[in-house]
Design a protein around this motif. Sequence first.
Motif, PDB file in Angstrom:
ATOM      1  N   VAL A 264      44.637  36.836  31.221  1.00  0.00           N
ATOM      2  CA  VAL A 264      44.795  35.428  31.531  1.00  0.00           C
ATOM      3  C   VAL A 264      46.228  34.967  31.282  1.00  0.00           C
ATOM      4  O   VAL A 264      46.989  35.624  30.555  1.00  0.00           O
ATOM      5  CB  VAL A 264      43.841  34.531  30.700  1.00  0.00           C
ATOM      6  CG1 VAL A 264      42.391  34.865  30.999  1.00  0.00           C
ATOM      7  CG2 VAL A 264      44.143  34.653  29.213  1.00  0.00           C
ATOM      8  N   SER A 265      46.563  33.859  31.893  1.00  0.00           N
ATOM      9  CA  SER A 265      47.802  33.147  31.593  1.00  0.00           C
ATOM     10  C   SER A 265      47.443  31.679  31.356  1.00  0.00           C
ATOM     11  O   SER A 265      46.309  31.260  31.607  1.00  0.00           O
ATOM     12  CB  SER A 265      48.816  33.280  32.733  1.00  0.00           C
ATOM     13  OG  SER A 265      48.289  32.730  33.930  1.00  0.00           O
ATOM     14  N   TYR A 266      48.412  30.903  30.869  1.00  0.00           N
ATOM     15  CA  TYR A 266      48.135  29.515  30.500  1.00  0.00           C
ATOM     16  C   TYR A 266      49.110  28.578  31.199  1.00  0.00           C
ATOM     17  O   TYR A 266      50.254  28.951  31.507  1.00  0.00           O
ATOM     18  CB  TYR A 266      48.241  29.332  28.982  1.00  0.00           C
ATOM     19  CG  TYR A 266      47.360  30.272  28.196  1.00  0.00           C
ATOM     20  CD1 TYR A 266      45.999  30.030  28.079  1.00  0.00           C
ATOM     21  CD2 TYR A 266      47.897  31.400  27.573  1.00  0.00           C
ATOM     22  CE1 TYR A 266      45.180  30.895  27.355  1.00  0.00           C
ATOM     23  CE2 TYR A 266      47.090  32.260  26.854  1.00  0.00           C
ATOM     24  CZ  TYR A 266      45.738  31.995  26.757  1.00  0.00           C
ATOM     25  OH  TYR A 266      44.928  32.856  26.051  1.00  0.00           O
ATOM     26  N   GLU A 267      48.639  27.373  31.413  1.00  0.00           N
ATOM     27  CA  GLU A 267      49.481  26.319  31.969  1.00  0.00           C
ATOM     28  C   GLU A 267      49.184  25.014  31.241  1.00  0.00           C
ATOM     29  O   GLU A 267      48.016  24.693  30.980  1.00  0.00           O
ATOM     30  CB  GLU A 267      49.204  26.109  33.462  1.00  0.00           C
ATOM     31  CG  GLU A 267      49.512  27.275  34.356  1.00  0.00           C
ATOM     32  CD  GLU A 267      49.085  27.001  35.790  1.00  0.00           C
ATOM     33  OE1 GLU A 267      49.502  27.786  36.673  1.00  0.00           O
ATOM     34  OE2 GLU A 267      48.333  26.030  36.016  1.00  0.00           O
ATOM     35  N   TRP A 268      50.229  24.262  30.956  1.00  0.00           N
ATOM     36  CA  TRP A 268      50.085  22.899  30.429  1.00  0.00           C
ATOM     37  C   TRP A 268      50.647  21.950  31.475  1.00  0.00           C
ATOM     38  O   TRP A 268      51.843  21.943  31.759  1.00  0.00           O
ATOM     39  CB  TRP A 268      50.828  22.733  29.115  1.00  0.00           C
ATOM     40  CG  TRP A 268      50.220  23.503  27.981  1.00  0.00           C
ATOM     41  CD1 TRP A 268      50.548  24.763  27.572  1.00  0.00           C
ATOM     42  CD2 TRP A 268      49.181  23.057  27.122  1.00  0.00           C
ATOM     43  NE1 TRP A 268      49.769  25.138  26.498  1.00  0.00           N
ATOM     44  CE2 TRP A 268      48.915  24.106  26.197  1.00  0.00           C
ATOM     45  CE3 TRP A 268      48.439  21.884  27.026  1.00  0.00           C
ATOM     46  CZ2 TRP A 268      47.952  23.994  25.205  1.00  0.00           C
ATOM     47  CZ3 TRP A 268      47.477  21.773  26.031  1.00  0.00           C
ATOM     48  CH2 TRP A 268      47.238  22.818  25.136  1.00  0.00           C
ATOM     49  N   ASN A 269      49.734  21.195  32.095  1.00  0.00           N
ATOM     50  CA  ASN A 269      50.130  20.236  33.123  1.00  0.00           C
ATOM     51  C   ASN A 269      50.198  18.841  32.501  1.00  0.00           C
ATOM     52  O   ASN A 269      49.191  18.315  32.027  1.00  0.00           O
ATOM     53  CB  ASN A 269      49.114  20.251  34.266  1.00  0.00           C
ATOM     54  CG  ASN A 269      49.538  19.381  35.429  1.00  0.00           C
ATOM     55  OD1 ASN A 269      49.739  18.184  35.261  1.00  0.00           O
ATOM     56  ND2 ASN A 269      49.641  19.969  36.608  1.00  0.00           N
TER      57      ASN A 269
END
Length: 505
Positions: free
Chosen positions: A67-72
């Motif tokens: 997995v990878s992560y994103e903070w929008n």
Amino acid sequence: MKSIKILLVAVLPFILGRCYEDKGSYDYKQMSDPQVSGLEYTYYVGLGETIKINPTVTYPGGNKPVVSYEWNVNGQIISTDSVLLIEQYAGSVGSVLCSFNVVNEVEGVKYMTPFQLKVTPTYGTGWLILANRDGKSELSCIRFKNETEDGETKVVYEEFPNVYEENTGESLGQEPLKMVEHWCFDYTRMGQILVINKKSDCVELDGSSLSKVVTVKQEFIDEKYPKDFKVTDALYVFDNSYLVTENGHVYSRKNEDVQNFQTGRYSQEPVYVQDSLSVTRVVPSLFQSTYHVLMYDGYNRRFLWVNAFSSYQPGKISPVSYTGYKPGFTPLDNLGDKDLVYCGYYVSSEFATSGYITILKSDAGKYYIQDFQLYAYMMVRVNDIYEKEFVGGSLLKADSKIVALPKRNYLFFTSDDKLYYYDRLTGLNPTEYAGFEGVKIKSIYYNKDNTQIAVGLENGKFNIYDITDSSLAKKEPVLVYEAKNNYGEIVDVMYKYGSLMNYMY
């Protein structure tokens, strides 16, 4: 907080309030994994503060995928770390829509957990303290905010002592007198703070940063003061601004653009009113709905009303000329053997009307309390509710501080080192609320919803008390917050509303 997966094109703009470009080719399916915990739905933060959010991601259904992560944040991917860390938030103010995204790189699925930031300006709303320290003016701020932990929200306080000098490296002035908050006709813009000094120029401060905008001298034609000009108070309506001086003169400015500040200049000549005048007090009110504010002419012992209605002679100052008062009610255009000690407003539901509580003192030394409602919209009408001898008169001193709560029926006042309250409905003897062991009270003020009162003491201490009905019933002070810093010789305290919207509603 539960994670959700949705169709990007159809639904994501509604979750985040705006679209952002996603160059991936993800599928969005209704699935249960992964599970995100430790992420609150709302985070309260001040502009310039640190934000750190560290959620926990688990996979109850099996092994952890790649997995990878994103903070929008507000439609922008600002981080791809598992922990969001913003050292000093400098983005939008207000409600900011965000999401924490977990991207399954193998399956091409993105799991979204929405949340929001509630962002306030650095010094948007809170308490301001003006103090004299060795002759120098010091402005300090105590900000309060909500913090959520384990699902529970509590109020925390943060102190910014001597904030103007600390932020700018400049002196605010000498011999401070008082503060006045005012707004332009833009309900969302932060108001400005006028700091009045006795022995140096007065300063207009930006409400968000508490930094200098202009000096009052710069607001005059040719940037020159009139002769013997010493400001003691100020009054602002949308179309006009007024400065009151030590000799009772009033200087007026026409605001050329009511949606901005400093768009006109003060005249070098004082305002002329029939029979001359010497204004010793100004009385703010909710002029946006009452369409007027009051001044008191101490020379003639009479009230004046200022027209704040922009479509009809805006800014005109006129005596409160009215006949037909009830027997025993002192006429507002001629107090006779009485002089004004205090006048404060209370909210009335009637159109273009404001209620007022006044404390009068006769030349013989007796104190009286008046309650009246004033309709002033191109004309004047008075509802003279009552006038009677004030049962707390024996407690009042020459330097007593008095405030009437605009939204409740209480009048608070000081007598040396003691704070009292008086119930206008019952009219019973005032009740002592708090004492300070010989330390004189220098200033008091209420908060927006009139549930708290702040007390500034001569020795530099600052306290906030709960004055809800349940607290008053306990017959002892209920301390909400005691300042950790000593603020010098306090001369004025004020609740800072921030925006006009917050002040009005």
